[in-house]
Design a protein around this motif. Structure first.
Motif, PDB file in Angstrom:
ATOM      1  N   ASN A  44       0.925  -1.025  -0.124  1.00  0.00           N
ATOM      2  CA  ASN A  44      -0.026  -0.089   0.159  1.00  0.00           C
ATOM      3  C   ASN A  44       0.963   1.379   0.090  1.00  0.00           C
ATOM      4  N   THR A  54      -1.352  -4.788   2.768  1.00  0.00           N
ATOM      5  CA  THR A  54      -2.640  -5.205   2.978  1.00  0.00           C
ATOM      6  C   THR A  54      -2.662  -6.507   2.373  1.00  0.00           C
ATOM      7  N   VAL A  57      -7.443  -6.380   0.979  1.00  0.00           N
ATOM      8  CA  VAL A  57      -7.916  -5.369   0.357  1.00  0.00           C
ATOM      9  C   VAL A  57      -6.785  -4.699  -0.520  1.00  0.00           C
ATOM     10  N   PRO A  58      -7.041  -4.335  -1.707  1.00  0.00           N
ATOM     11  CA  PRO A  58      -8.485  -4.126  -2.250  1.00  0.00           C
ATOM     12  C   PRO A  58      -9.077  -5.314  -2.899  1.00  0.00           C
ATOM     13  N   VAL A  59      -8.436  -6.450  -3.043  1.00  0.00           N
ATOM     14  CA  VAL A  59      -8.762  -7.633  -3.662  1.00  0.00           C
ATOM     15  C   VAL A  59      -8.980  -8.664  -2.492  1.00  0.00           C
ATOM     16  N   ALA A 103     -10.517   1.745   3.725  1.00  0.00           N
ATOM     17  CA  ALA A 103      -9.557   1.558   2.521  1.00  0.00           C
ATOM     18  C   ALA A 103     -10.345   2.473   1.206  1.00  0.00           C
ATOM     19  N   GLY A 104      -9.328   3.463   0.749  1.00  0.00           N
ATOM     20  CA  GLY A 104      -9.840   4.494  -0.250  1.00  0.00           C
ATOM     21  C   GLY A 104      -8.830   5.490  -0.471  1.00  0.00           C
ATOM     22  N   SER A 105      -9.338   6.480  -0.919  1.00  0.00           N
ATOM     23  CA  SER A 105      -8.555   7.699  -1.490  1.00  0.00           C
ATOM     24  C   SER A 105      -8.548   8.734  -0.302  1.00  0.00           C
ATOM     25  N   TYR A 114      -4.400   6.151  -2.716  1.00  0.00           N
ATOM     26  CA  TYR A 114      -5.285   5.176  -2.128  1.00  0.00           C
ATOM     27  C   TYR A 114      -4.287   4.476  -0.779  1.00  0.00           C
ATOM     28  N   VAL A 116      -5.167   2.883   3.752  1.00  0.00           N
ATOM     29  CA  VAL A 116      -5.709   2.157   4.666  1.00  0.00           C
ATOM     30  C   VAL A 116      -5.606   2.874   5.941  1.00  0.00           C
TER      31      VAL A 116
END
Length: 187
Positions: A44, A54, A57-59, A103-105, A114, A116
């Motif tokens: 990340n 991570t 997240v994101p998968v 989890a995001g921008s 991006y 966490v």
């Protein structure tokens, strides 16, 4: 969440020119990223000489907690035998925690990254740092131990007060996969 940091990196940097530091970090990160990828983790952030990784997240990653612990152990094994040249050892401390995260921008205006955030991320970072105090290399939380089950050998460190947290946390060191006993055929 898996968080890594190189032990004594400030001292290593004192003896190297900036170009040598970047070259060393690139070799180190290349080795770790290959292992992380194999265990379905996602880097990340590169934070100086640290990594924020991570799993799930994101998968989505089935068995993400076990993948993170196996990844940490493989990193330790690889670093123990890797030659970075000039007698440089890259001893790495790792903290792992399992929990919910955002989890995001995050950022400002048009400068978003991006990433966490959340208590689970903070605890992984704190566990990494606790390795200094307990002379360990990999520390995990009780939530990770519970998610992993008995697939690895754990040594209880104890219920530890974590800076910034109201409640103490059960912490474990992880030593490696639990050997499977040979099954004896019955007659």
């Amino acid at each position: 969440i898996l968080y890594t940091d190189i032990q004594g990196f400030t001292g290593i940097c004192e003896a190297l020119a900036p170009e040598q530091i970047v070259s060393l970090l690139n070799k180190y990160f290349s080795l770790l990223v290959e292992i992380i990828d194999r265990h379905e983790g996602v880097v990340n952030q590169f934070q100086g000489d640290a990594l924020l990784v991570t799993f799930n997240v994101p998968v989505a990653v089935p068995d993400h907690a076990a993948q993170s612990v196996a990844c940490a152990l493989e990193i330790q094994t690889a670093l123990a035998s890797h030659d970075f040249g000039d007698g440089i050892e890259m001893v790495t401390r790792i903290g792992i925690n399992t929990g919910n995260v955002f989890a995001g921008s995050v950022g400002a205006g048009d400068r978003l990254n991006y990433t966490v955030h959340g208590d689970a991320v903070n605890l992984a970072a704190r566990l990494e740092n606790l390795n200094k105090q307990y002379d360990t290399r990999v520390l995990i939380s009780a939530s990770t131990k519970e998610a992993v089950g008995d697939r690895f050998e754990f040594i209880p460190i104890g219920k530890i007060e974590i800076r910034g947290k109201l409640e103490s946390v059960d912490v474990y060191s992880v030593m490696g996969p639990t050997p499977r006993s040979e099954e004896t055929p019955s007659n």
